[in-house]
Design a protein around this motif. Sequence first.
Motif, PDB file in Angstrom:
ATOM      1  N   SER A  83      22.608  67.856  52.317  1.00  0.00           N
ATOM      2  CA  SER A  83      22.403  67.453  53.707  1.00  0.00           C
ATOM      3  C   SER A  83      23.492  66.471  54.120  1.00  0.00           C
ATOM      4  CB  SER A  83      21.026  66.791  53.815  1.00  0.00           C
ATOM      5  OG  SER A  83      20.874  66.177  55.056  1.00  0.00           O
ATOM      6  N   PRO A  84      24.006  66.586  55.346  1.00  0.00           N
ATOM      7  CA  PRO A  84      24.976  65.585  55.806  1.00  0.00           C
ATOM      8  C   PRO A  84      24.336  64.212  55.994  1.00  0.00           C
ATOM      9  CG  PRO A  84      24.998  67.549  57.213  1.00  0.00           C
ATOM     10  CD  PRO A  84      23.807  67.663  56.326  1.00  0.00           C
ATOM     11  N   HIS A  85      23.105  64.208  56.509  1.00  0.00           N
ATOM     12  CA  HIS A  85      22.442  62.954  56.893  1.00  0.00           C
ATOM     13  C   HIS A  85      20.977  63.004  56.473  1.00  0.00           C
ATOM     14  CE1 HIS A  85      25.395  64.194  60.058  1.00  0.00           C
ATOM     15  NE2 HIS A  85      25.936  63.062  59.628  1.00  0.00           N
ATOM     16  N   PRO A  86      20.344  61.837  56.293  1.00  0.00           N
ATOM     17  CA  PRO A  86      18.896  61.845  56.138  1.00  0.00           C
ATOM     18  C   PRO A  86      18.294  62.517  57.383  1.00  0.00           C
ATOM     19  CG  PRO A  86      19.794  59.639  55.756  1.00  0.00           C
ATOM     20  CD  PRO A  86      20.916  60.474  56.292  1.00  0.00           C
ATOM     21  N   ASP A  87      17.355  63.358  57.221  1.00  0.00           N
ATOM     22  CA  ASP A  87      16.556  64.093  58.234  1.00  0.00           C
ATOM     23  C   ASP A  87      16.957  65.554  58.438  1.00  0.00           C
ATOM     24  OD1 ASP A  87      18.522  64.297  60.332  1.00  0.00           O
ATOM     25  OD2 ASP A  87      17.798  62.508  61.339  1.00  0.00           O
ATOM     26  N   ASP A  88      18.225  65.926  58.135  1.00  0.00           N
ATOM     27  CA  ASP A  88      18.654  67.315  58.394  1.00  0.00           C
ATOM     28  C   ASP A  88      17.846  68.321  57.573  1.00  0.00           C
ATOM     29  OD1 ASP A  88      20.778  66.772  60.231  1.00  0.00           O
ATOM     30  OD2 ASP A  88      21.985  66.101  58.540  1.00  0.00           O
ATOM     31  N   ASN A  89      17.527  67.972  56.329  1.00  0.00           N
ATOM     32  CA  ASN A  89      16.789  68.919  55.487  1.00  0.00           C
ATOM     33  C   ASN A  89      15.415  69.223  56.063  1.00  0.00           C
ATOM     34  OD1 ASN A  89      18.892  68.913  53.745  1.00  0.00           O
ATOM     35  ND2 ASN A  89      17.914  67.607  52.202  1.00  0.00           N
ATOM     36  N   ASP A 101      30.378  66.398  60.490  1.00  0.00           N
ATOM     37  CA  ASP A 101      29.771  66.265  59.152  1.00  0.00           C
ATOM     38  C   ASP A 101      29.044  67.545  58.746  1.00  0.00           C
ATOM     39  OD1 ASP A 101      30.674  63.670  59.076  1.00  0.00           O
ATOM     40  OD2 ASP A 101      28.705  62.741  59.340  1.00  0.00           O
ATOM     41  N   HIS A 102      28.408  68.214  59.705  1.00  0.00           N
ATOM     42  CA  HIS A 102      27.684  69.451  59.374  1.00  0.00           C
ATOM     43  C   HIS A 102      28.667  70.555  58.983  1.00  0.00           C
ATOM     44  CE1 HIS A 102      23.385  68.625  60.723  1.00  0.00           C
ATOM     45  NE2 HIS A 102      24.019  67.477  60.825  1.00  0.00           N
ATOM     46  N   ARG A 103      29.772  70.641  59.729  1.00  0.00           N
ATOM     47  CA  ARG A 103      30.773  71.674  59.388  1.00  0.00           C
ATOM     48  C   ARG A 103      31.408  71.378  58.030  1.00  0.00           C
ATOM     49  NH1 ARG A 103      32.709  70.580  64.751  1.00  0.00           N
ATOM     50  NH2 ARG A 103      34.624  69.775  63.822  1.00  0.00           N
TER      51      ARG A 103
HETATM   52 ZN   LIG Z   1      22.857  65.719  60.617  1.00  0.00          ZN
END
Ligand SMILES: [Zn+2]
Length: 248
Positions: free
Chosen positions: A22-28, A135-137
């Motif tokens: 995951s790029p960031h906490p919460d994306d998953n 960050d996602h890419r």
């Molecule tokens: Zn994110």
Amino acid sequence: MDLSAILPIPDLMAAKNLIVFSPHPDDNEVGAGGTIAKLIDQGCQVTYVIATSGQAGSEDGQMSPDELAAIRKKEQQAALEILGGGRLIFLDYPDTQLKKYEEALGQDIIRVIRDIRPDFVMAPDPWLPYEAHPDHRTLGHQVSTGVIMAPFALAQPDLGTPVPSPAIAYYGSAWPNTVIDVTETFDRKIQALSAHQSQFSPPLGPQLMMYLTLMAQETGRPKGVERAEPFKVLTPHHLHFNAFTWQS
Ligand SMILES: [Zn+2]
């Protein structure tokens, strides 16, 4: 061209050892929370690898990046517990800056795949049209590269013992080929998202929950299930020199 006869799409629900990048906490939780909970329930070992600490995730700038990172790490831990629990690794790259650290990030990804030896990984789909978050890419591309490089003994020998490539399930894909029934675990997905209190206060939080609920209903309808999450599941063979992968 239909590649499925020669390159069958692996069964995501057969995963036994899953890394969710995951790029960031919460994306998953946004992309795959219901499926992750379902896999944990059936005994799949789950490891979260979060590339940043989400330390830029504030529009009012009241907190320092370090203060926000500490809060977001606790929120991520709580969210994973709600889904059923697992190992949690933060790589601590700067939020919004992954592109600058692409080479080191790619090495970390190969190292963790070789260490944990997953049969499946998840990541955001870097080929999502109109995805504007760098960050996602960057993370999606680097996980895809890590999947195909993990077995090569002569490539990056300093990053651990080579392992067979895992299959990959992209969440947030525009061209899903796999739909997982999450009717039973959808409430836990929403509870896990609610644990990210620093991100989802009103009005954004309720709007996001409503959007995700409608999307889950829409995704499930053709399959005759109440709520579902979509994924693009691919093998390493789809991820190199394959002109038909987007149709797979
Ligand atoms: Zn994110």
